[in-house]
Design a protein around this motif. Structure first.
Motif, PDB file in Angstrom:
ATOM      1  N   ARG A 118      -4.267   7.523  26.184  1.00 33.59           N
ATOM      2  CA  ARG A 118      -4.328   6.224  25.511  1.00 33.59           C
ATOM      3  C   ARG A 118      -3.034   5.897  24.765  1.00 33.59           C
ATOM      4  O   ARG A 118      -2.659   4.735  24.637  1.00 33.59           O
ATOM      5  CB  ARG A 118      -5.523   6.183  24.556  1.00 33.59           C
ATOM      6  CG  ARG A 118      -6.863   6.247  25.280  1.00 33.59           C
ATOM      7  CD  ARG A 118      -8.041   6.006  24.357  1.00 33.59           C
ATOM      8  NE  ARG A 118      -9.289   6.131  25.091  1.00 33.59           N
ATOM      9  CZ  ARG A 118     -10.052   7.208  25.098  1.00 33.59           C
ATOM     10  NH1 ARG A 118      -9.699   8.262  24.367  1.00 33.59           N
ATOM     11  NH2 ARG A 118     -11.160   7.261  25.801  1.00 33.59           N
ATOM     12  N   GLY A 132      -7.779   4.688  29.805  1.00 32.26           N
ATOM     13  CA  GLY A 132      -7.062   5.906  29.465  1.00 32.26           C
ATOM     14  C   GLY A 132      -7.991   7.034  29.072  1.00 32.26           C
ATOM     15  O   GLY A 132      -9.222   6.919  29.106  1.00 32.26           O
ATOM     16  N   GLU A 134      -8.251  10.450  26.143  1.00 38.01           N
ATOM     17  CA  GLU A 134      -7.718  10.917  24.865  1.00 38.01           C
ATOM     18  C   GLU A 134      -6.601  11.932  25.082  1.00 38.01           C
ATOM     19  O   GLU A 134      -5.524  11.817  24.511  1.00 38.01           O
ATOM     20  CB  GLU A 134      -8.829  11.531  24.019  1.00 38.01           C
ATOM     21  CG  GLU A 134      -8.400  11.909  22.610  1.00 38.01           C
ATOM     22  CD  GLU A 134      -7.967  10.699  21.789  1.00 38.01           C
ATOM     23  OE1 GLU A 134      -7.080  10.857  20.919  1.00 38.01           O
ATOM     24  OE2 GLU A 134      -8.501   9.597  22.011  1.00 38.01           O
TER      25      GLU A 134
END
Length: 267
Positions: A118, A132, A134
């Motif tokens: 992200r 995205g 993490e």
């Protein structure tokens, strides 16, 4: 010459004007005079629309993509060969880079999938992965073609990142970049690069390195520039490519590659 192998961006593709008519004509003429043509790029296949528009897919169907990690047939739309990063190596690469590159973020390239963290800010695949993940480690569940590392918020440019990452990843992965103005590294499996893929194709086609004409402009072109007997870095390219190449061609925006091909195939 029996084979002309060339990088795309910054070598035959101008950043301001695409592929010129002169360049297209030079490659087509080389082909008419008996040479095979092979493009070698850091791009994935989905980014090759401008190449298809310029040359079609029947005359020059094979393309080395992802800095040598993928050999793709544009005409048939199929993968011919892959050289992927293994799961254990991927975790180790990410771990080492997180320890040595401040604020590093990652994206991953598979033949059928692209995913980014992200915090990774894309420049080209904007909108392709708006969700995205993490951490990229969450997506390392099978081998993949290329890991991309970016240090957007640091003051490190690509050359500085490469200087740090090269010894850190020695013996584990091949690390390079294709844009000195950015803050981006491109990482492949150990020993996988444009030079290794070019050597593989040349062997399949029965062509020796002395019969290959190679063009490039950036560090990701260095292995094939070093490997080929006849290699040219464009004058507008990176100093590392200039050192690796046997010769210097005029700048990309001067159709430098076309100029050399015209001379070589003038007979």
């Amino acid at each position: 010459m029996k084979l002309v192998a060339s990088d795309l961006d910054g070598t035959i593709i101008r950043f301001d004007a695409g592929i010129s008519t002169r360049t297209i004509d030079a490659f087509l003429d080389a082909h008419k005079k008996g040479a095979r043509v092979l493009f070698a790029t850091g791009r994935p296949p989905r980014w090759l629309g401008d190449v298809v528009d310029a040359f079609g897919t029947k005359i020059f169907p094979w393309v080395i993509c992802c800095n040598g990690a993928l050999l793709f047939d544009l005409h048939e739309g199929k993968i011919l060969k892959e050289w992927e990063i293994s799961i254990p190596d991927a975790f180790e690469i990410v771990s080492r880079l997180r320890k040595n590159l401040p604020g590093v973020t990652f994206a991953m390239e598979r033949n059928d999938h692209y995913v980014r963290e992200r915090l990774y800010i894309p420049r080209w695949d904007v909108g392709m992965d708006n969700i995205g993940t993490e951490k990229i480690e969450e997506q390392i569940d099978r081998p993949f073609l290329k890991l991309i590392a970016r240090c957007t918020e640091s003051n490190l440019d690509s050359d500085e990142m490469l200087a740090i990452a090269t010894p850190v990843l020695a013996g584990l992965a091949t690390v390079t970049h294709s844009n000195p103005e950015d803050s981006l590294l491109e990482i492949s499996a150990h020993g996988v690069h444009k030079g290794s893929a070019l050597a593989y194709v040349a062997e399949k086609w029965g062509i020796g390195r002395e019969d290959i004409l190679v063009f490039g402009d950036n560090p990701n072109d260095i292995p094939m520039l070093e490997w080929a007997t006849h290699s040219y870095a464009v004058a507008s390219g990176h100093r590392g490519a200039h050192t690796a190449a046997k010769n210097i061609a005029p700048a990309c925006n001067e159709d430098g590659v076309a100029q050399i091909i015209e001379k070589v195939f003038a007979k």
